[in-house]
Write a protein that holds these residues in place. Structure first.
Motif, PDB file in Angstrom:
ATOM      1  N   GLY A  96      15.759  49.787 -52.108  1.00  0.00           N
ATOM      2  CA  GLY A  96      14.733  48.985 -52.782  1.00  0.00           C
ATOM      3  C   GLY A  96      14.711  47.556 -52.255  1.00  0.00           C
ATOM      4  O   GLY A  96      13.643  46.984 -52.004  1.00  0.00           O
ATOM      5  N   VAL A  97      15.888  46.994 -52.054  1.00  0.00           N
ATOM      6  CA  VAL A  97      15.975  45.615 -51.544  1.00  0.00           C
ATOM      7  C   VAL A  97      15.416  45.551 -50.122  1.00  0.00           C
ATOM      8  O   VAL A  97      14.744  44.596 -49.747  1.00  0.00           O
ATOM      9  CB  VAL A  97      17.433  45.111 -51.588  1.00  0.00           C
ATOM     10  CG1 VAL A  97      17.552  43.738 -50.940  1.00  0.00           C
ATOM     11  CG2 VAL A  97      17.936  45.073 -53.027  1.00  0.00           C
ATOM     12  N   ILE A  98      15.679  46.599 -49.346  1.00  0.00           N
ATOM     13  CA  ILE A  98      15.147  46.615 -47.970  1.00  0.00           C
ATOM     14  C   ILE A  98      13.623  46.545 -47.996  1.00  0.00           C
ATOM     15  O   ILE A  98      13.016  45.799 -47.235  1.00  0.00           O
ATOM     16  CB  ILE A  98      15.601  47.885 -47.230  1.00  0.00           C
ATOM     17  CG1 ILE A  98      17.113  47.798 -47.015  1.00  0.00           C
ATOM     18  CG2 ILE A  98      14.883  48.026 -45.892  1.00  0.00           C
ATOM     19  CD1 ILE A  98      17.698  48.969 -46.275  1.00  0.00           C
ATOM     20  N   TYR A  99      13.035  47.317 -48.929  1.00  0.00           N
ATOM     21  CA  TYR A  99      11.572  47.277 -49.009  1.00  0.00           C
ATOM     22  C   TYR A  99      11.085  45.886 -49.407  1.00  0.00           C
ATOM     23  O   TYR A  99      10.092  45.387 -48.874  1.00  0.00           O
ATOM     24  CB  TYR A  99      11.059  48.341 -49.974  1.00  0.00           C
ATOM     25  CG  TYR A  99      11.129  49.734 -49.385  1.00  0.00           C
ATOM     26  CD1 TYR A  99      10.594  49.988 -48.121  1.00  0.00           C
ATOM     27  CD2 TYR A  99      11.737  50.776 -50.072  1.00  0.00           C
ATOM     28  CE1 TYR A  99      10.662  51.252 -47.554  1.00  0.00           C
ATOM     29  CE2 TYR A  99      11.805  52.048 -49.518  1.00  0.00           C
ATOM     30  CZ  TYR A  99      11.268  52.279 -48.248  1.00  0.00           C
ATOM     31  OH  TYR A  99      11.341  53.526 -47.686  1.00  0.00           O
ATOM     32  N   ILE A 100      11.812  45.248 -50.346  1.00  0.00           N
ATOM     33  CA  ILE A 100      11.400  43.892 -50.747  1.00  0.00           C
ATOM     34  C   ILE A 100      11.530  42.925 -49.564  1.00  0.00           C
ATOM     35  O   ILE A 100      10.624  42.159 -49.263  1.00  0.00           O
ATOM     36  CB  ILE A 100      12.242  43.391 -51.945  1.00  0.00           C
ATOM     37  CG1 ILE A 100      11.941  44.260 -53.181  1.00  0.00           C
ATOM     38  CG2 ILE A 100      11.937  41.922 -52.243  1.00  0.00           C
ATOM     39  CD1 ILE A 100      12.880  44.010 -54.333  1.00  0.00           C
ATOM     40  N   LEU A 101      12.659  43.022 -48.877  1.00  0.00           N
ATOM     41  CA  LEU A 101      12.873  42.124 -47.723  1.00  0.00           C
ATOM     42  C   LEU A 101      11.890  42.414 -46.587  1.00  0.00           C
ATOM     43  O   LEU A 101      11.694  41.590 -45.700  1.00  0.00           O
ATOM     44  CB  LEU A 101      14.307  42.253 -47.204  1.00  0.00           C
ATOM     45  CG  LEU A 101      15.409  41.579 -48.032  1.00  0.00           C
ATOM     46  CD1 LEU A 101      16.765  41.785 -47.347  1.00  0.00           C
ATOM     47  CD2 LEU A 101      15.144  40.086 -48.200  1.00  0.00           C
TER      48      LEU A 101
END
Ligand SMILES: Nc1ncnc2c1ncn2[C@@H]1O[C@H](COP(=O)(O)OP(=O)(O)OP(=O)(O)O)[C@@H](O)[C@H]1O
Ligand SMILES: [Mg+2]
Lengths: 279, 239
Positions: free
Chosen positions: B186-191
């Motif tokens: 999820g964080v990868i998608y945000i970043l």
């Protein structure tokens, strides 16, 4: 021929740089004169498709600047007033890039650049980083670009500002040799007189006079200009210089009063139209 | 399209700048090399492969975002953009030319990392084309971001601050110097808001450090398209 049709430019709510001007520029060389902030650069930028007018349009050799932008760009070359060279590149490199952007091949661009630099006595500096050129030399490189481009229509926004008298004459003679149609702006009246058959005087976004220089000068009906510091008689006063337009017969009288007498030139068209009066 | 103009411009403005102002090149290499050094020390060498793989990305991203300063300088200060508007090239030619010059300027750094990567057996010749493709896409996306910034600015001075902030955020936060698997998906998608993230994830996959994520190809491609479109809108070609 350039037809300007009710061109208006509003930069923001309060700044109207051009207030609906209309004119046909028919002569080969037309000079646009006017005080700082009059709207000259705005007009040149609109005509050379760099800036959209707020209203109105113009045609260059029959091509509409709004509807036929691409075709207009093929026939024009425009040297902006405020452009500076990329300091790290040499004059030759930048001219080459400019000419390639105008459709020259790389080798053609190089040859034409060298030739134009030579014409303006800049050949020896062709490979120097532009940062090492003097201010006037840098300006001349831009003029050289316009000369080398050989476009049918050339816009030069203050081409000779900051040039020494010799360089100015070089630029003038180069301009005279061209067969292109040229629109230039200048603050030097002698330049307008030397180069052009037609002047447009702009003030605060309006054209206040437009015509052949000879006609504009003859509107003074053979008068002379008498001027004197703190003179008592005047038609116009700028700072403390009194200026009076007098008949030839009164020249002696005014000399006796301590006035200097000058022949009428473009300055007077500029002055007498009230352009300088508000200052 | 005027490919000749683009190539000449990129060569003159990318390569001659290296020759005539080498200090700037060294400066552009200092951040990734410092991070490579720190990552190596702090992880006792275990993550050195990641720091090497991410190096070219950090260099390309930083040089492209710093391009905002060039583009703003050309538009606002020395008005070179204005000079080119009234010619036959299009805004797209001009933007490609500048973007490519940033890539040319990044070449010495990329070469340095290629050597490091070969020495530490991170990069294989077989993956060179894929890596180059990612770097080219990244140059395009970030350059276009820099054109947007340059177009929005009214005063040249703001550009230095904005690019300094963005270049740190974009090169250090995304998984350029550490395994992307450290982050929840999820964080990868945000970043991924920063195109550097999909690029970094892709490179780690290409060189075999971590699993390859196909979805990142699409994210990077979509961002390239969107930013190219926005770049053209914001560059203020004809004002
Ligand atoms: N980008 C801009 N944004 C807002 N106002 C502008 C802009 N450019 C020019 N102006 C305003 O438009 C008016 C005309 O400016 P312009 O540059 O056309 O004058 P000019 O006749 O070329 O003057 P100069 O002789 O000093 O070059 C001025 O009042 C100026 O302040
Ligand atoms: Mg001006």
């Amino acid at each position: 021929m350039i037809e300007i049709q009710e061109v208006t430019k509003r930069y923001d709510r309060h700044t109207y740089a051009l207030k609906g001007i209309t004119a046909s520029l028919r002569e080969r060389v037309t000079t646009v004169i006017g005080r700082n902030g009059a709207g000259k650069t705005t007009l040149i930028r609109i005509l050379s498709t760099q800036l959209f007018p707020t209203k109105g349009t113009a045609t260059i050799e029959g091509l509409d600047i709004l509807k036929e932008t691409k075709k207009v760009r093929e026939i024009i070359s425009s040297i902006p007033q405020e452009s500076q060279l990329i300091g790290i590149l040499s004059p030759l490199e930048q001219m080459q890039l400019y000419l390639m952007a105008r459709g020259f091949t790389a080798s053609q661009a190089k040859e034409e650049s060298k030739h134009a630099l030579d014409e303006l006595e800049l050949y020896d500096y062709r490979n120097a980083p532009s940062d090492t050129l003097s201010g006037g030399m840098k300006r001349k490189v831009f003029v050289a670009m316009a000369l080398a481009a050989k476009a049918p229509v050339i816009f030069l926004d203050e081409p000779t500002t900051g040039l020494d008298p010799l360089s100015r004459i070089e630029v003038w003679s180069a301009i005279k040799r061209l067969s292109s149609k040229i629109i230039l702006t200048t603050h030097y009246m002698e330049e307008a007189q030397e180069l052009s058959n037609e002047v447009v005087v702009i003030d605060q976004g309006n054209i206040i006079t437009h015509g052949a220089i000879g006609n504009l000068l003859s509107s003074f009906g053979g008068k002379m200009r008498a001027e004197k510091m703190d003179g008592e008689e005047y038609d116009i006063k700028i700072a403390n210089v009194a200026i009076k337009y007098i008949e030839k017969e009164r020249v002696d009288e005014f000399i006796a009063k301590g006035y200097d007498i000058k022949r009428i030139n473009l300055d007077d068209i500029f002055l007498s139209k009230g352009v300088m009066l508000e200052s | 399209m005027n490919p000749k103009f683009i190539l000449y411009f990129a060569w003159y403005y990318g390569f001659y700048i290296i020759l005539r102002g080498p200090s700037y090149l060294v400066a552009s290499l200092s951040l990734p090399l410092t991070l490579l050094f720190m990552v190596t020390i702090f992880t006792h060498g275990t993550l050195i492969a990641y720091a090497i793989a991410g190096g070219p990305i950090a260099i390309v991203a930083a040089n492209s975002i710093n391009g905002a300063a060039d583009a703003a300088f050309f538009r606002i200060q020395i008005r070179i953009q204005d000079l080119f508007v009234a010619t036959r090239i299009t805004s797209q030619d001009y933007m490609f030319a500048l973007s490519l010059s940033y890539l040319v300027f990044s070449l010495p750094g990329i070469a340095l990392y290629a050597v490091l990567g070969a020495y530490f057996k991170v990069f294989m010749l077989s993956s060179a084309l894929q890596i180059i493709a990612v770097l080219v896409l990244l140059t395009l996306t970030i350059s276009n971001l820099s054109f947007i910034i340059a177009g929005l600015l009214k005063h040249i001075r703001n550009v230095w601050g904005i690019t300094a902030i963005l270049s740190i955020i974009m090169t250090v936060l995304p998984p350029t110097f550490y395994p992307y698997t450290f982050l929840p998906q999820g964080v990868i998608y945000i970043l991924s808001i920063s195109p550097v993230t999909p690029a970094a994830v892709l490179i780690q996959g290409i060189v075999g450090l971590e699993p390859f994520q196909v979805s990142m190809i699409f994210i990077l491609l979509i961002e390239t398209v969107i930013l190219t479109f926005l770049g053209r809108k914001f560059i203020r070609w004809r004002e």
